[in-house]
Design a protein around this motif. Sequence first.
Motif, mmCIF file in Angstrom:
data_model
loop_
_atom_site.group_PDB
_atom_site.id
_atom_site.type_symbol
_atom_site.label_atom_id
_atom_site.label_comp_id
_atom_site.label_asym_id
_atom_site.label_seq_id
_atom_site.Cartn_x
_atom_site.Cartn_y
_atom_site.Cartn_z
ATOM 1 N N PRO A 1 0.663 -1.033 -0.126
ATOM 2 C CA PRO A 1 0.131 -0.231 0.169
ATOM 3 C C PRO A 1 0.670 1.091 -0.278
ATOM 4 C CG PRO A 1 -0.037 -0.940 1.810
ATOM 5 C CD PRO A 1 0.316 -2.309 1.051
ATOM 6 N N HIS A 2 1.871 0.658 0.203
ATOM 7 C CA HIS A 2 3.043 2.228 0.095
ATOM 8 C C HIS A 2 3.142 3.102 -1.423
ATOM 9 C CE1 HIS A 2 5.676 -1.204 0.565
ATOM 10 N NE2 HIS A 2 6.549 -0.400 0.572
ATOM 11 N N ILE A 3 3.714 1.906 -1.823
ATOM 12 C CA ILE A 3 4.071 2.439 -3.698
ATOM 13 C C ILE A 3 2.875 1.795 -3.986
ATOM 14 C CG2 ILE A 3 6.373 1.602 -3.056
ATOM 15 C CD1 ILE A 3 5.669 -0.687 -4.552
ATOM 16 N N MET A 4 1.484 1.675 -3.960
ATOM 17 C CA MET A 4 0.254 1.247 -4.996
ATOM 18 C C MET A 4 -0.234 2.034 -4.386
ATOM 19 S SD MET A 4 1.184 -2.321 -6.621
ATOM 20 C CE MET A 4 2.565 -3.417 -6.879
ATOM 21 N N LEU B 1 9.048 9.840 2.077
ATOM 22 C CA LEU B 1 9.740 8.364 2.415
ATOM 23 C C LEU B 1 8.818 7.325 2.921
ATOM 24 C CD1 LEU B 1 11.644 10.353 5.616
ATOM 25 C CD2 LEU B 1 12.334 9.361 3.063
ATOM 26 N N ALA B 2 7.596 7.853 3.412
ATOM 27 C CA ALA B 2 6.099 6.860 3.630
ATOM 28 C C ALA B 2 5.713 6.255 2.422
ATOM 29 C CB ALA B 2 4.957 7.515 4.435
ATOM 30 N N ARG B 3 5.964 6.703 1.221
ATOM 31 C CA ARG B 3 5.151 6.326 -0.184
ATOM 32 C C ARG B 3 6.567 5.533 -1.099
ATOM 33 N NH1 ARG B 3 1.630 10.844 -3.256
ATOM 34 N NH2 ARG B 3 -0.244 10.205 -2.169
ATOM 35 N N SER B 4 7.540 6.053 -0.560
ATOM 36 C CA SER B 4 8.888 5.212 -0.936
ATOM 37 C C SER B 4 9.389 3.643 0.468
ATOM 38 C CB SER B 4 10.064 6.194 -0.427
ATOM 39 O OG SER B 4 9.810 7.258 -1.593
ATOM 40 N N TYR B 5 8.910 3.776 1.262
ATOM 41 C CA TYR B 5 9.835 2.686 2.172
ATOM 42 C C TYR B 5 8.606 2.136 2.845
ATOM 43 C CZ TYR B 5 14.136 4.543 0.798
ATOM 44 O OH TYR B 5 15.220 5.512 0.327
ATOM 45 N N GLY B 6 7.624 2.959 3.472
ATOM 46 C CA GLY B 6 6.157 1.992 4.209
ATOM 47 C C GLY B 6 7.048 1.846 5.581
ATOM 48 N N ALA B 7 7.029 0.225 5.727
ATOM 49 C CA ALA B 7 7.076 -0.065 7.651
ATOM 50 C C ALA B 7 8.452 -0.114 7.695
ATOM 51 C CB ALA B 7 6.421 -1.059 7.469
ATOM 52 N N TYR C 1 -14.092 5.805 -14.228
ATOM 53 C CA TYR C 1 -14.245 3.481 -13.507
ATOM 54 C C TYR C 1 -12.180 3.969 -12.381
ATOM 55 C CZ TYR C 1 -10.252 3.296 -17.147
ATOM 56 O OH TYR C 1 -8.738 3.411 -18.319
ATOM 57 N N SER C 2 -12.182 2.476 -12.378
ATOM 58 C CA SER C 2 -11.062 2.518 -11.088
ATOM 59 C C SER C 2 -10.063 1.943 -11.835
ATOM 60 C CB SER C 2 -10.977 1.590 -9.510
ATOM 61 O OG SER C 2 -12.323 3.278 -9.256
ATOM 62 N N ASP C 3 -8.927 2.022 -11.685
ATOM 63 C CA ASP C 3 -7.529 0.886 -11.708
ATOM 64 C C ASP C 3 -6.670 2.138 -10.058
ATOM 65 O OD1 ASP C 3 -7.370 -0.862 -13.773
ATOM 66 O OD2 ASP C 3 -7.799 0.595 -15.454
ATOM 67 N N GLY C 4 -5.096 1.565 -10.885
ATOM 68 C CA GLY C 4 -4.145 1.775 -10.009
ATOM 69 C C GLY C 4 -3.095 1.804 -10.391
ATOM 70 N N TRP C 5 -2.324 2.914 -9.516
ATOM 71 C CA TRP C 5 -1.432 2.900 -9.570
ATOM 72 C C TRP C 5 -0.328 3.182 -8.935
ATOM 73 C CZ3 TRP C 5 2.776 5.770 -7.296
ATOM 74 C CH2 TRP C 5 3.922 6.088 -7.646
ATOM 75 N N VAL C 6 0.927 2.788 -9.882
ATOM 76 C CA VAL C 6 2.544 2.278 -8.804
ATOM 77 C C VAL C 6 3.769 2.677 -9.042
ATOM 78 C CG1 VAL C 6 2.607 0.213 -10.636
ATOM 79 C CG2 VAL C 6 3.533 -0.295 -8.659
ATOM 80 N N ASP C 7 4.819 3.035 -8.096
ATOM 81 C CA ASP C 7 5.847 3.329 -8.156
ATOM 82 C C ASP C 7 6.615 1.989 -8.935
ATOM 83 O OD1 ASP C 7 8.398 4.216 -8.175
ATOM 84 O OD2 ASP C 7 8.028 4.839 -6.398
ATOM 85 N N ASP C 8 6.664 2.147 -10.287
ATOM 86 C CA ASP C 8 7.082 0.569 -10.556
ATOM 87 C C ASP C 8 8.988 0.672 -11.133
ATOM 88 O OD1 ASP C 8 7.985 3.477 -12.333
ATOM 89 O OD2 ASP C 8 7.632 2.548 -14.324
#
Length: 530
Positions: free
Chosen positions: A98-101, A450-456, A163-170
């Motif tokens: 959930p942090h990168i998507m 930092l939260a979106r890159s590394y999460g926990a 409509y819905s889809d998703g985003w990701v830090d590829d």
Amino acid sequence: MNPGAHTQAPPAARGEAPACAGCDVLVVGGGINGAGIARDLAGRGWRVVLCEQDDLASHTSSASTKLIHGGLRYLEHYEFSLVRKALQEREVLLRSAPHIMRPLRFVMPHDAAMRPAWMIRAGLFLYDHLARRQLLPGCQTVSLRGHALGQCLQPHLDRAFVYSDGWVDDARLVVLNAIDARERGAVVHTRTRVTAAVRGAQGWTATLQPAGGPARELGARVLVNAAGPWAEGFLRQARPAGAGAGPGRSLRLVKGSHIVVPRCFEHDHAYVFQNADKRIIFAIPYEQRFTLIGTTDVELRGDARGARIDAAETAYLCGQASRYLRRPVAPADVVWSYSGVRPLLDDASGDPSAVTRDYLLEPDTVGAPLLTVWGGKITTFRKLAEEAADQVGRMLGQSRPAWTRQALLPGGDLSAWIGPARRPDVDLARFCQALARSHPWLPDPLLLRLARSYGARVDRFLPASAAGMGREVAPGLYEAELDHLRRDEWATRADDVLWRRSKLGLHSSPAQRDAVACWMEDRHETRMVA
């Protein structure tokens, strides 16, 4: 061994990987498919070595449109199986990291000259029902008159489908798969070419050539060719031992280019624009201050390493976006661009846009086993890796159970910070709040990045106070993070940090990017002397 549980990385894995005399599986290629396959195999207990000739995700896998999506337009090409498979994967992936998507809503303004409304409704109905949804809301029709979604659009556009889809830090998705592979026992070599692969009756002997170091040999029972745009060329190289004819398949290399411009709209939805050539382009909120627009589909002749956007592609993307946006987009607005080469399985289609995005796994057991990965897309990487690991298991004569469907990627388990998971987007917001409480000195933009890159896993390098961050080498980039990227994420050069592990290059001046390059070079020289 519990294949779903993390294992402690061997000490050498935290720095330079040691020479490995032999392994069960050698995976060639450090893009999303290679990293995903290495992770899955290592989690099943096999000895795995992954080799990437450059940096992880340095080519196609960091140059995507950064979407986790079913591929709405593929329905027009009757690719129902591919779309269903991708739709089934969307929520699996969103839950895993959930942090990168994150979920993303898409707005398709209706232009009757492109496709009739009934056709779009029918396509979206299929899109909503080909696979089960739990997290993502279904489609709806909205009036753009007076709506925030219509403010940036041409005034004649009065209706849209959402409509819905998703985003990701590829690029980070690739790195997280490689980290997980390493922590489950795999050895990961970056900037290491496999210059030769000699096939014997019982195994492979590969020559590994690290950048700036001596070559060494590695024995492997199975070789997995996940070299992406170079898969066909590598396959020709890897058949010197009389193992039959050359590759029976061929790749079609299709260049997809993107441009980044200053933000075109204020809200958090993305747009899908239909073009007169029956293609679509996306306009996606990007890095807070920008809009990402893409992609093109151009047949590539020549080496994939030389792929660059050209003036015609830039003009095409600007022109098509300007047909819909109230404020036109001009080539002079482009602040950054990138191109990726999609290694698509050649299906003899005359239109590059119509070439299938599905994948094929081709086993060859004439002599030592070989598995070649043809094609693929980011959304289906986990399923591809699972099927590849199943095939490798059969080649090794020992099937072992799949495990990745319910597994979380590194940093994706936020429970220690927020308790039980709810929804990926809600969980990330709760995690940011918890991080702010524990580190109140963090500026909001840095905390969010930092939260979106590394999460926990952010607490692996984030100190208790600002003093522990070290020097600020570039805006928002401190020595503590750089040390972590160099030590634990295979970053060796400034581009690895600025354009793949992050997108801080977009937010930095040339002088600031040079400062990061100097810091990385100094650390590299210090390590070499030591």
